[in-house]
Design an enzyme around this catalytic site. Structure first.
Site, PDB file in Angstrom:
ATOM      1  N   LYS A  87     -10.247  13.144   7.251  1.00 28.72           N
ATOM      2  CA  LYS A  87      -9.853  12.827   8.632  1.00 28.72           C
ATOM      3  C   LYS A  87      -9.880  14.102   9.472  1.00 28.72           C
ATOM      4  O   LYS A  87      -9.470  15.155   8.999  1.00 28.72           O
ATOM      5  CB  LYS A  87      -8.419  12.280   8.654  1.00 28.72           C
ATOM      6  CG  LYS A  87      -8.258  10.859   8.165  1.00 28.72           C
ATOM      7  CD  LYS A  87      -6.813  10.405   8.309  1.00 28.72           C
ATOM      8  CE  LYS A  87      -6.573   9.057   7.648  1.00 28.72           C
ATOM      9  NZ  LYS A  87      -7.275   7.942   8.300  1.00 28.72           N
ATOM     10  N   ASP A 103      -2.510  10.294   3.237  1.00 27.13           N
ATOM     11  CA  ASP A 103      -3.904   9.904   3.414  1.00 27.13           C
ATOM     12  C   ASP A 103      -4.640  10.975   4.210  1.00 27.13           C
ATOM     13  O   ASP A 103      -4.581  11.000   5.436  1.00 27.13           O
ATOM     14  CB  ASP A 103      -3.987   8.549   4.139  1.00 27.13           C
ATOM     15  CG  ASP A 103      -5.433   8.081   4.282  1.00 27.13           C
ATOM     16  OD1 ASP A 103      -6.323   8.684   3.638  1.00 27.13           O
ATOM     17  OD2 ASP A 103      -5.659   7.097   5.029  1.00 27.13           O
ATOM     18  N   ARG A 155      -7.576  -0.410   0.831  1.00 28.06           N
ATOM     19  CA  ARG A 155      -8.101  -1.661   0.271  1.00 28.06           C
ATOM     20  C   ARG A 155      -8.444  -1.513  -1.209  1.00 28.06           C
ATOM     21  O   ARG A 155      -8.419  -2.489  -1.956  1.00 28.06           O
ATOM     22  CB  ARG A 155      -9.302  -2.132   1.107  1.00 28.06           C
ATOM     23  CG  ARG A 155     -10.471  -1.189   1.109  1.00 28.06           C
ATOM     24  CD  ARG A 155     -11.442  -1.469   2.253  1.00 28.06           C
ATOM     25  NE  ARG A 155     -10.922  -1.005   3.545  1.00 28.06           N
ATOM     26  CZ  ARG A 155     -11.531  -1.181   4.710  1.00 28.06           C
ATOM     27  NH1 ARG A 155     -12.684  -1.814   4.765  1.00 28.06           N
ATOM     28  NH2 ARG A 155     -10.998  -0.736   5.824  1.00 28.06           N
ATOM     29  N   GLU A 184      -9.341   3.774   1.746  1.00 29.42           N
ATOM     30  CA  GLU A 184      -8.768   3.838   0.392  1.00 29.42           C
ATOM     31  C   GLU A 184      -7.712   2.765   0.144  1.00 29.42           C
ATOM     32  O   GLU A 184      -7.505   2.348  -0.984  1.00 29.42           O
ATOM     33  CB  GLU A 184      -8.170   5.228   0.154  1.00 29.42           C
ATOM     34  CG  GLU A 184      -6.740   5.446   0.673  1.00 29.42           C
ATOM     35  CD  GLU A 184      -6.601   5.330   2.186  1.00 29.42           C
ATOM     36  OE1 GLU A 184      -7.619   5.464   2.891  1.00 29.42           O
ATOM     37  OE2 GLU A 184      -5.485   5.084   2.671  1.00 29.42           O
ATOM     38  N   LYS A 238       0.861  -1.188   0.000  1.00 30.48           N
ATOM     39  CA  LYS A 238       0.000   0.000   0.000  1.00 30.48           C
ATOM     40  C   LYS A 238       0.892   1.231   0.000  1.00 30.48           C
ATOM     41  O   LYS A 238       1.694   1.419   0.913  1.00 30.48           O
ATOM     42  CB  LYS A 238      -0.912   0.006   1.232  1.00 30.48           C
ATOM     43  CG  LYS A 238      -1.665   1.340   1.438  1.00 30.48           C
ATOM     44  CD  LYS A 238      -2.601   1.318   2.645  1.00 30.48           C
ATOM     45  CE  LYS A 238      -3.203   2.703   2.898  1.00 30.48           C
ATOM     46  NZ  LYS A 238      -4.125   2.717   4.068  1.00 30.48           N
ATOM     47  N   ASP A 273     -12.082   7.231   3.109  1.00 30.19           N
ATOM     48  CA  ASP A 273     -10.910   7.008   3.961  1.00 30.19           C
ATOM     49  C   ASP A 273     -10.533   5.523   4.031  1.00 30.19           C
ATOM     50  O   ASP A 273      -9.477   5.177   4.540  1.00 30.19           O
ATOM     51  CB  ASP A 273     -11.175   7.565   5.368  1.00 30.19           C
ATOM     52  CG  ASP A 273      -9.903   7.776   6.168  1.00 30.19           C
ATOM     53  OD1 ASP A 273      -8.807   7.678   5.571  1.00 30.19           O
ATOM     54  OD2 ASP A 273     -10.004   8.033   7.379  1.00 30.19           O
ATOM     55  N   ASP A 288       1.600   6.527   5.272  1.00 24.42           N
ATOM     56  CA  ASP A 288       0.642   5.559   4.736  1.00 24.42           C
ATOM     57  C   ASP A 288       1.155   4.819   3.498  1.00 24.42           C
ATOM     58  O   ASP A 288       0.430   4.043   2.886  1.00 24.42           O
ATOM     59  CB  ASP A 288      -0.690   6.268   4.446  1.00 24.42           C
ATOM     60  CG  ASP A 288      -1.900   5.386   4.685  1.00 24.42           C
ATOM     61  OD1 ASP A 288      -1.764   4.365   5.390  1.00 24.42           O
ATOM     62  OD2 ASP A 288      -2.979   5.709   4.156  1.00 24.42           O
TER      63      ASP A 288
HETATM   64  N1  BES Z   1      -4.300   4.789   6.681  1.00 21.14           N
HETATM   65  C1  BES Z   1      -5.442   4.523   7.456  1.00 21.14           C
HETATM   66  C2  BES Z   1      -5.179   3.540   8.608  1.00 21.14           C
HETATM   67  C3  BES Z   1      -4.189   3.964   9.659  1.00 21.14           C
HETATM   68  C4  BES Z   1      -4.618   4.427  10.875  1.00 21.14           C
HETATM   69  C5  BES Z   1      -2.825   3.807   9.459  1.00 21.14           C
HETATM   70  C6  BES Z   1      -3.710   4.778  11.851  1.00 21.14           C
HETATM   71  C7  BES Z   1      -1.919   4.153  10.443  1.00 21.14           C
HETATM   72  C8  BES Z   1      -2.365   4.633  11.645  1.00 21.14           C
HETATM   73  C9  BES Z   1      -6.549   3.928   6.590  1.00 21.14           C
HETATM   74  O1  BES Z   1      -6.559   4.339   5.278  1.00 21.14           O
HETATM   75  C10 BES Z   1      -7.857   4.317   7.172  1.00 21.14           C
HETATM   76  O2  BES Z   1      -8.124   5.494   7.191  1.00 21.14           O
HETATM   77  N2  BES Z   1      -8.637   3.357   7.616  1.00 21.14           N
HETATM   78  C11 BES Z   1      -9.913   3.610   8.184  1.00 21.14           C
HETATM   79  C12 BES Z   1     -10.900   2.641   7.593  1.00 21.14           C
HETATM   80  C13 BES Z   1     -12.331   2.918   7.943  1.00 21.14           C
HETATM   81  C14 BES Z   1     -12.784   4.216   7.312  1.00 21.14           C
HETATM   82  C15 BES Z   1     -13.169   1.774   7.467  1.00 21.14           C
HETATM   83  C16 BES Z   1      -9.797   3.403   9.687  1.00 21.14           C
HETATM   84  O3  BES Z   1      -9.096   2.494  10.119  1.00 21.14           O
HETATM   85  O4  BES Z   1     -10.374   4.204  10.422  1.00 21.14           O
HETATM   86 ZN    ZN Z   2      -4.772   4.921   4.509  1.00 25.08          ZN
HETATM   87 MN    MN Z   3      -7.597   6.157   4.989  1.00 27.87          MN
END
Ligand code: BES
Ligand code: ZN
Ligand code: MN
Length: 511
Positions: A285, A278, A359, A357, A273, A355, A296
């Protein structure tokens, strides 16, 4: 970059700025670890009691500096804690050595040369000390300035890392020790390469610049590359990568970077990834959640580093890296919550949350990687906050469509000193990503969100292809203080596991 030499000198006679010795927690106070005999002798055999008087206990990561006794060439002795002393007859744990060497190297930043007189009973111990020292000495672009991303200037500039590590007690003419040192040098250089990429601010590392960095390294190491730019991605039907990247001024890329060996019997595909920033996109966010999101792309950095390491080590296995690079930004051209994307595999996805993204870009890269029929695929991603809730900041989660492969990866990670834990992909969670308007939604049940993400990815892995997913959202980026050989910021999480997996695959140890 810090250099490493294997020295035949004694710890007493080697010219260095400091001599590093190990101190462990014994039953009746601190004990000096093997390797430091000559140093202890210069202290009249009283080094342990001197250390105890100074307050040293031998605890993991503890650093005690003291002026050297006469008879020692180095002016300073640095005693580093190894944790509990091993039972009689047992050696020191490799990870304890790695951490101690790392803490010592960090404490010596600004110095020229450290003589490491830690316990090295065999080549494996020497490798651990070498790895720990070379990883612990890391500092982000400490020697550069200007527009390099390290904007610290004048007195605030990061201190120069320890320039030279001399390993005492490792036999420089022994084939096994030599190979261990060479492997440690190659491996740690690549982990530090991943750290540099992760630490580079997003305005200085967008998808195109990341791709350019890959091309440069590929030229140096004879790797085959292929870069799909936004035009090629659109034409190729990469709806996931385009959907995530289309909101940014900096367009996405899919990079294929391949190492191959003429006698390889197996091919490993690694998918990373690579979200260079992000923001969350239209599902923006909130403040407090976006300050570290330059990290990220840690999965892509780990994959890139592992491919180069495999090349440097000349492993008898093919390793193909797939870097799914995009910047997730909100704008008039960004994907909206509710949009439906047609993915590379042909499946459609309703984007409920922009967010989620990672996946989406991984789905395209996984489907593309499967076309080449690799023997196994591992993807690496800072995928979910849920995994950080589950496992904390130092442990990554392992999910897989093959239990034996998941177990192997867990054992491999353990062996190389990376904390990880196997996680399930429970089929009951699959229905939470059903969509009324598409084949899938990119978000489902919040509880077990890390597993839901894994279940989503599984939909894009061809039936019969062995696949594992490493969610490194916790350990990829260290927001608190440095510890052991782990610096603040990008850590290079998963590189060691991927490289050992490649080595094991080359050796025919797996399936
Ligand atoms: N990049 C983030 C996940 C992340 C969180 C990485 C903290 C490192 C530290 C990812 O893209 C994300 O935002 N995931 C969301 C998914 C949700 C919207 C289903 C999450 O985990 O909140
Ligand atoms: Zn992310
Ligand atoms: Mn994200």
């Amino acid at each position: 970059m810090t250099s490493l030499t294997l020295s035949t000198s004694s710890a007493a006679t080697l010219r260095a700025d400091a001599v590093v010795v190990g101190v462990a927690k014994g039953a009746k106070g601190p004990v000096v670890a093997p390797g430091a005999e000559a140093v202890d002798k210069a202290f009249g055999g009283k080094l342990a009691s001197v250390l105890e008087t100074l307050g040293a206990t031998g605890a993991d990561g503890e650093v005690t500096k003291l002026p050297a006794a006469s008879g020692l060439k180095a002016p300073v002795v640095l005693a580093v804690g190894l944790g509990d002393a091993p039972a009689k007859g047992d050696g020191y744990d490799a990870e304890a050595l790695r951490r101690a060497a790392g803490a010592a190297a960090r404490a010596l930043s600004g110095s020229k040369k450290g003589a490491f007189a830690l316990p090295v009973a065999d080549a494996e111990d020497a490798a651990a000390v070498a790895e720990g020292a070379l990883l612990g000495a890391y500092s982000y672009k400490a020697n550069q300035n200007g527009n390099s991303g390290n904007a610290k200037s004048g007195e605030k500039k990061n201190g120069a890392p320890l320039a030279e590590v001399a390993l005492i007690g490792a036999k420089p003419r022994d084939k096994e020790f030599k190979a261990a040192a060479e492997r440690a040098i190659a491996l740690t250089a690549e982990i530090n390469r991943a750290r540099d990429l992760i630490n580079t601010p997003s305005n200085l590392l967008n998808p195109a610049l990341f791709a350019a960095a890959v091309l440069e390294a590929a030229k140096e190491h004879g790797l085959k590359t292929e870069v799909l730019d936004e035009k090629a991605l659109k034409k190729g039907g990469y709806g996931g990568i385009m959907g995530v990247g289309q909101g940014s001024e900096a367009p996405p890329r899919l990079v294929r970077v391949a190492y191959s060996h003429p006698e390889a019997e197996k091919t490993l595909a690694l998918v990373g990834k690579g979200i260079t920033y992000d923001s969350g996109g239209i599902s923006l966010k909130p403040a407090g959640h976006n300050e570290t999101m330059k990290c990220d792309m840690s999965g892509a950095a780990a994959v890139f580093a592992a491919v180069v390491a495999a090349a440097k080590l000349g492993l008898r296995v093919n390793v193909t890296g797939w870097l799914a690079l995009a910047e997730n930004m909100p704008s008039g051209s960004a994907t909206r919550p509710g949009d439906v994307l047609t993915m590379y595999s042909g499946k459609t996805v309703e984007v409920l949350n922009t967010d989620a993204e990672g996946r989406l870009v991984l789905a395209d890269a996984l489907a593309r990687a499967c076309e080449e029929k690799p023997d196994a695929i591992v993807d690496v991603a800072t995928l979910t906050g849920a995994m950080v809730f589950a496992l904390g900041h130092r442990t990554f989660g392992i999910m897989a469509n093959d239990e034996a492969f998941r177990t192997s990866l867990h054992e491999i990670a353990e062996e190389v000193g990376e904390q990880s834990w196997p996680m399930p992909l429970p089929s009951d969670l699959r229905k939470s990503i059903d969509s009324p308007v598409a084949d899938l939604a990119n978000m489902g049940e919040r509880m077990g969100g890390g597993l839901v993400a894994g279940i989503f990815l599984k939909e894009f892995v061809e039936e019969g292809t062995v696949w594992a997913h490493l969610d490194i959202a916790g350990p990829a980026f260290n927001e608190s203080g440095p510890f052991g050989y782990t610096p603040k910021g990008g850590t290079g999480s998963a590189v060691r596991t991927l490289v050992r997996l490649a080595e094991r695959t080359a050796a025919g140890d797996l399936g």
